[in-house]
Scaffold this active site. Structure first.
Site, short mmCIF file in Angstrom:
data_model
loop_
_atom_site.label_atom_id
_atom_site.label_comp_id
_atom_site.label_asym_id
_atom_site.label_seq_id
_atom_site.Cartn_x
_atom_site.Cartn_y
_atom_site.Cartn_z
N ASN A 10 0.92 -1.11 -0.09
CA ASN A 10 0.07 0.13 0.16
C ASN A 10 0.99 1.24 -0.07
O ASN A 10 1.49 1.74 1.05
CB ASN A 10 -0.82 0.01 1.25
CG ASN A 10 -1.87 1.29 1.44
OD1 ASN A 10 -1.86 2.15 0.26
ND2 ASN A 10 -2.55 1.38 2.42
N TRP A 11 1.03 1.71 -1.28
CA TRP A 11 1.82 2.80 -1.34
C TRP A 11 1.51 4.28 -0.52
O TRP A 11 2.24 5.36 -0.39
CB TRP A 11 2.25 3.28 -2.65
CG TRP A 11 3.17 2.24 -3.07
CD1 TRP A 11 3.76 1.02 -2.57
CD2 TRP A 11 3.95 2.42 -4.47
NE1 TRP A 11 4.85 0.51 -3.61
CE2 TRP A 11 4.93 1.34 -4.89
CE3 TRP A 11 4.14 3.59 -5.51
CZ2 TRP A 11 5.75 1.12 -5.93
CZ3 TRP A 11 5.07 3.25 -6.61
CH2 TRP A 11 5.80 1.99 -6.71
N LYS A 12 0.14 4.33 -0.32
CA LYS A 12 -0.48 5.36 0.28
C LYS A 12 -0.41 6.45 -0.58
O LYS A 12 -0.20 6.55 -1.70
CB LYS A 12 -0.06 5.59 1.75
CG LYS A 12 -0.24 4.32 2.87
CD LYS A 12 0.02 4.48 3.95
CE LYS A 12 -0.09 3.21 4.98
NZ LYS A 12 0.25 3.31 6.35
N HIS A 88 -9.27 1.05 5.30
CA HIS A 88 -8.11 1.18 5.88
C HIS A 88 -8.34 2.19 7.10
O HIS A 88 -9.16 3.06 7.12
CB HIS A 88 -7.12 1.94 5.01
CG HIS A 88 -5.72 1.91 5.36
ND1 HIS A 88 -5.20 2.66 6.44
CD2 HIS A 88 -4.74 1.04 5.49
CE1 HIS A 88 -3.99 2.41 6.65
NE2 HIS A 88 -3.56 1.42 5.97
N GLU A 90 -6.70 4.48 8.10
CA GLU A 90 -6.43 6.15 7.89
C GLU A 90 -7.74 6.78 7.11
O GLU A 90 -7.84 7.93 7.28
CB GLU A 90 -5.06 6.26 6.90
CG GLU A 90 -3.99 5.83 7.63
CD GLU A 90 -2.67 5.59 6.88
OE1 GLU A 90 -1.72 5.23 7.50
OE2 GLU A 90 -2.84 5.28 5.71
N GLU A 158 -4.78 -5.05 10.89
CA GLU A 158 -4.00 -3.99 10.86
C GLU A 158 -4.31 -3.12 12.25
O GLU A 158 -4.98 -2.10 12.12
CB GLU A 158 -4.06 -2.72 9.72
CG GLU A 158 -3.73 -3.52 8.24
CD GLU A 158 -3.19 -2.27 7.45
OE1 GLU A 158 -3.81 -1.05 7.26
OE2 GLU A 158 -2.29 -2.54 6.62
N GLY A 164 3.15 2.25 10.88
CA GLY A 164 4.03 3.48 10.89
C GLY A 164 4.78 3.73 11.83
O GLY A 164 5.58 4.73 12.03
N SER A 202 3.68 -2.04 10.19
CA SER A 202 5.30 -2.05 10.49
C SER A 202 5.77 -3.70 10.30
O SER A 202 6.59 -4.05 10.89
CB SER A 202 5.56 -1.86 12.17
OG SER A 202 5.11 -0.61 12.35
N GLY A 223 2.88 -1.09 4.15
CA GLY A 223 2.95 0.36 3.89
C GLY A 223 4.49 0.82 3.40
O GLY A 223 4.86 0.66 2.47
N GLY A 224 5.13 1.28 4.40
CA GLY A 224 6.16 1.93 4.24
C GLY A 224 7.54 0.90 3.46
O GLY A 224 8.19 1.33 2.60
O1 LIG Z 1 -1.68 -0.46 4.63
C1 LIG Z 1 -0.43 -0.78 5.14
C2 LIG Z 1 -0.56 -0.70 6.65
O2 LIG Z 1 -0.81 0.85 7.03
C3 LIG Z 1 0.82 -0.71 7.07
O3 LIG Z 1 1.70 0.47 6.98
P1 LIG Z 1 3.37 0.30 7.81
O4 LIG Z 1 3.57 -1.13 6.85
O5 LIG Z 1 3.95 1.41 7.19
O6 LIG Z 1 3.28 0.34 8.86
#
Ligand SMILES: O=C[C@H](O)COP(=O)(O)O
Length: 242
Positions: A10-12, A88, A90, A158, A164, A202, A223-224
């Protein structure tokens, strides 16, 4: 049918056309699992053109209309998406999305032929209050529509407080939630035991193998660590070997 193994990125709100080079680097690595990249909507068509599974990060519940700034599931499909992330945390937080709205979006995704990746997760306050299993049960019941099947729906656990932050639940805590999700889905759907259950929050190259060894963890929503092939590649390799 056993649950699929899926490494999803998920590149957000990250990435421009220059980031497409990372896709080439991910594709250069053989994978023994499904790989999915959900970039910003501006990149979906270009990512799809590279031959990797791609998806949106949200969609509207309606197929079209006067909804400025929104994207319909059919429009995601039109440019090559096969999946869409829904619910999600967020978006549940920033846009006050409810379980019912997530379920309506998932129904629209299914009607458009997309796989819905439905996110659930507790806040730190809910975890500290011992409410995690009740919260996850309620989110599953309210966010997953009756039209869900193992073929058109993936669930991502999640914990909000792990996103994050570099923090993750213990293996036992992840195992407890994933066992609950499998039990609830198996009780509700004929193929409920076959839904792919992802962990997200994470996930890094250093903890991926341990997380993938947990029962009923069928992959990750990353994510990151999905933004760079140098991080996402080892996660894909760990899932392939799990
Ligand atoms: O969609 C992915 C999640 O929000 C996890 O993000 P993260 O791997 O940066 O903690």
């Amino acid at each position: 049918m056993a649950p699929r193994k899926l490494a999803a990125g998920n590149w957000k709100m990250n990435g421009t056309l220059a980031a497409l080079a990372e896709i080439d680097r991910v594709l250069a690595q053989p994978a023994g699992c499904d790989v999915l990249i959900c970039p910003p909507a501006t990149l979906i068509q270009a990512v799809a053109a590279k031959g990797i599974a791609t998806g949106g990060q949200d969609c509207h519940a309606k197929p079209s209309g006067a909804h400025t700034g929104d994207i319909a599931a059919g429009q995601l499909k039109d440019v090559g998406a096969s999946h869409v992330i829904l619910g999600h945390s967020e978006r549940r937080t920033d846009h006050a999305e409810t379980d019912a709205q997530v379920a309506a979006k998932a129904t629209a995704a299914h009607e458009a032929g997309l796989v819905a990746v439905i996110c659930v997760g507790e806040t730190e306050a809910q975890r500290d209050a011992g409410q995690t299993l009740d919260v996850i049960s309620a989110q599953l019941a309210g966010s997953v529509p009756d039209c869900a099947t193992a073929a058109n729906t993936v669930i991502a656990y999640e914990p909000v407080w792990a996103i994050g932050t570099g923090r993750t639940p213990t293996n036992d805590q992840i195992a407890e939630v994933h066992a609950l999700m499998r039990d609830r889905l198996a009780a509700r759907f004929a193929d409920g035991a076959d839904f792919a259950l992802l962990y997200g929050g994470s996930v890094k190259p250093g903890n991926a193998a341990e997380i993938f060894a947990i029962p009923h963890v069928n992959g990750a929503l990353v994510g990151g660590a999905s933004l760079k092939a140098s991080d996402f590649g080892p996660i894909v390799a760990a899932l392939s070997a799990a």
